[in-house]
Motif scaffolding. Structure first.
Motif, short mmCIF file in Angstrom:
data_model
loop_
_atom_site.label_atom_id
_atom_site.label_comp_id
_atom_site.label_asym_id
_atom_site.label_seq_id
_atom_site.Cartn_x
_atom_site.Cartn_y
_atom_site.Cartn_z
N GLU A 180 1.11 -1.40 -0.08
CA GLU A 180 -0.11 -0.13 0.00
C GLU A 180 0.88 1.13 -0.03
O GLU A 180 0.66 2.28 -0.77
CB GLU A 180 -0.84 -0.02 1.19
N ALA A 233 -6.34 1.68 1.53
CA ALA A 233 -7.35 0.92 2.20
C ALA A 233 -8.28 2.18 2.51
O ALA A 233 -7.86 3.06 3.11
CB ALA A 233 -6.77 -0.05 3.17
N TYR A 258 -10.54 -3.83 3.21
CA TYR A 258 -10.24 -4.27 1.92
C TYR A 258 -11.48 -4.84 1.44
O TYR A 258 -12.31 -5.54 1.85
CB TYR A 258 -8.98 -5.15 1.94
N ASP A 282 -9.72 -5.40 -4.02
CA ASP A 282 -8.43 -5.26 -3.37
C ASP A 282 -7.95 -6.69 -3.18
O ASP A 282 -6.80 -6.87 -3.42
CB ASP A 282 -8.77 -4.73 -1.92
#
Length: 168
Positions: A53, A61, A71, A75
């Motif tokens: 991320e 997120a 998520y 994702d």
């Protein structure tokens, strides 16, 4: 007095409607997966998910009210794609263009990416061939002459292929 009561009832109705909208939004966010569950589903460590991320391999997120990451299904699917590409030995930076495609995208519509993945596939096939020669050599030594029983050169039969160097 009746007007005041009606005004308060309208105000209460408006507040209730706002609360319901807020609850729906929070409930939508809560319908995803916690980082722990995403890690279980994908086999990626929680710290690695945070790292992906951070470097932009995964989108930021969404957060619950308590700031915990949440998520979505897409994702998690993206994480699974990262796992698959990583198993092929593809460096993280080279994954980026593939991760930006939609699941319905035809790779043939992207000739540059198609050529890159075909080249990557050929590198893997070369590695497999090289490893197979090593397995054949070991099998030959174990079944025919035993290891170290004769003073023989350690040679491989057929074309000698070397494992491609990993890009740094």
């Amino acid at each position: 007095m009746i007007e005041a009561t009606e005004a308060r009832m309208e105000q209460a109705d408006e507040e209730r409607a706002k609360e319901e909208q807020t609850d729906e939004v929070e409930q939508g966010v809560q319908e995803g997966y916690s980082i722990k569950k995403a890690a279980e589903l994908t086999g990626i460590a929680e710290d690695t998910i945070r790292y992906y991320e951070k470097i932009g391999l995964l989108p930021r997120a969404k957060r619950k009210g308590n700031t915990h990451r949440i998520y979505s299904g897409p994702d998690v699917e993206r994480m699974k794609l990262i796992v698959c590409l990583k198993k092929t030995g593809m460096p993280l930076d080279e994954m980026r263009p593939y991760l930006s495609l939609t699941p319905d995208s035809a790779l043939s519509e992207y000739p540059e990416l198609y050529d890159k993945i075909q080249s990557h596939k050929q590198n893997i096939l070369d590695q497999i061939a090289s490893l197979q020669q090593i397995v054949d050599f070991i099998d030959n030594k174990v079944t025919v002459s035993g290891i170290g029983t004769r003073n023989e050169d350690c040679t491989l039969t057929g074309d000698v292929k070397r494992m491609p160097a990993r890009k740094k």
